[in-house]
Design a protein around this motif. Structure first.
Motif, PDB file in Angstrom:
ATOM      1  N   ARG A   9      -5.067 -21.766  74.887  1.00  0.00           N
ATOM      2  CA  ARG A   9      -4.694 -22.841  75.805  1.00  0.00           C
ATOM      3  C   ARG A   9      -5.932 -23.450  76.485  1.00  0.00           C
ATOM      4  NH1 ARG A   9       0.406 -23.647  77.723  1.00  0.00           N
ATOM      5  NH2 ARG A   9       2.063 -22.433  76.756  1.00  0.00           N
ATOM      6  N   PHE A  10      -6.855 -22.607  76.900  1.00  0.00           N
ATOM      7  CA  PHE A  10      -8.034 -23.109  77.612  1.00  0.00           C
ATOM      8  C   PHE A  10      -8.914 -23.947  76.696  1.00  0.00           C
ATOM      9  CE2 PHE A  10     -12.224 -23.159  79.456  1.00  0.00           C
ATOM     10  CZ  PHE A  10     -11.996 -23.262  80.816  1.00  0.00           C
ATOM     11  N   GLN A  11      -9.099 -23.502  75.470  1.00  0.00           N
ATOM     12  CA  GLN A  11     -10.061 -24.150  74.585  1.00  0.00           C
ATOM     13  C   GLN A  11      -9.501 -25.347  73.830  1.00  0.00           C
ATOM     14  OE1 GLN A  11     -11.275 -20.714  72.329  1.00  0.00           O
ATOM     15  NE2 GLN A  11     -12.759 -20.064  73.877  1.00  0.00           N
ATOM     16  N   ARG A  15      -9.283 -30.738  79.448  1.00  0.00           N
ATOM     17  CA  ARG A  15      -9.440 -30.375  80.852  1.00  0.00           C
ATOM     18  C   ARG A  15      -8.914 -31.500  81.725  1.00  0.00           C
ATOM     19  NH1 ARG A  15     -15.307 -28.643  82.823  1.00  0.00           N
ATOM     20  NH2 ARG A  15     -15.504 -30.787  83.461  1.00  0.00           N
ATOM     21  N   VAL A 114     -15.369 -19.931  84.322  1.00  0.00           N
ATOM     22  CA  VAL A 114     -14.275 -19.055  83.893  1.00  0.00           C
ATOM     23  C   VAL A 114     -14.835 -18.079  82.865  1.00  0.00           C
ATOM     24  CG1 VAL A 114     -11.993 -18.969  82.822  1.00  0.00           C
ATOM     25  CG2 VAL A 114     -12.617 -20.902  84.305  1.00  0.00           C
ATOM     26  N   LEU A 181      -7.220 -24.722  87.185  1.00  0.00           N
ATOM     27  CA  LEU A 181      -7.063 -23.856  86.015  1.00  0.00           C
ATOM     28  C   LEU A 181      -5.611 -23.856  85.552  1.00  0.00           C
ATOM     29  CD1 LEU A 181      -8.307 -21.840  84.029  1.00  0.00           C
ATOM     30  CD2 LEU A 181      -7.899 -20.030  85.728  1.00  0.00           C
ATOM     31  N   HIS A 184      -4.822 -26.968  83.736  1.00  0.00           N
ATOM     32  CA  HIS A 184      -5.455 -26.936  82.417  1.00  0.00           C
ATOM     33  C   HIS A 184      -4.617 -26.108  81.442  1.00  0.00           C
ATOM     34  CE1 HIS A 184      -9.531 -26.462  80.098  1.00  0.00           C
ATOM     35  NE2 HIS A 184      -8.512 -26.536  79.276  1.00  0.00           N
ATOM     36  N   ILE A 185      -4.156 -24.958  81.901  1.00  0.00           N
ATOM     37  CA  ILE A 185      -3.408 -24.052  81.027  1.00  0.00           C
ATOM     38  C   ILE A 185      -1.984 -24.555  80.790  1.00  0.00           C
ATOM     39  CG2 ILE A 185      -2.531 -21.685  80.798  1.00  0.00           C
ATOM     40  CD1 ILE A 185      -5.563 -21.940  80.477  1.00  0.00           C
TER      41      ILE A 185
END
Length: 197
Positions: A9-11, A15, A114, A181, A184-185
């Motif tokens: 999810r983060f990558q 963003r 992070v 965060l 973003h997720i």
């Protein structure tokens, strides 16, 4: 949430575009957003700042501090400060990415990094800077519908986030970083929060 799901999810997701006020001559600082894998899932390591500190005394925060001229980068600042404040060994830290720079009223511009943290070490608080170290499950603090927002017109920000967890309340810059965060997720839930009247 598993480590693989978090990383995916983060990558893979964009963003959030965050616009924050800045002014001239702000000093640079950095914090580490350390994510620890435990048997029941991912947890975020947080601290409570010592009551004796000049800025943000007693508040819940991420380990971190001001940039030093001996640091090669802001990431090194975050890693150094995490080692000094909570005994987090640099070799246990794996950088995942960073969030948007966050200005705070003490005239610092803070860059949050992070990072995944390998288990198998004992954290120890530096009593000059930290009064408590604790962890919170990532699934608990990244749920936008559990975030409270207080609107402050004509302040540094137009809104301040509050994230309750058990008997604690995470607020201010730390909650704002967690909110970014979370957005973003879980980008489909960016509009969710509870208003404080």
């Amino acid at each position: 949430m598993t480590k693989d799901e978090f990383l995916r999810r983060f990558q893979l997701q964009c963003r959030p575009q965050v616009k924050r006020p800045q002014w001239a001559n702000m000093r640079q600082a950095a914090v580490l957003v350390p994510i620890l894998e435990q048997a029941d899932g991912l947890h975020i390591i947080l601290t409570r700042r010592s009551q004796n500190l000049r800025h943000h005394a007693g508040q819940i925060s991420f380990p971190g501090g001001r940039y030093d001229e001996t640091d090669h980068s802001l990431f090194q600042t975050a890693v150094r400060e995490a080692q000094e404040e909570i005994g987090l060994p640099p070799q246990a830290i794996e950088l995942v990415g960073c969030l948007s720079d966050y200005p705070v009223i003490s005239n610092f511009i803070v860059r949050p990094f992070v990072a995944l943290v390998q288990p198998g070490f004992k954290l120890r608080a530096n009593p000059a800077e930290v009064s408590e170290i604790f962890t919170v499950p990532i699934n608990e603090v990244l749920q936008q519908q559990q975030h409270f927002v207080y609107r402050l017109p004509r302040f540094l920000y137009d809104r301040v986030y509050f994230i309750p967890y058990q008997e604690r309340t995470i607020w201010g810059a730390t909650a704002g970083m967690l909110r970014e965060l979370a957005d973003h997720i879980y980008p489909d839930q960016q509009r969710l929060h509870k208003e404080i009247l």
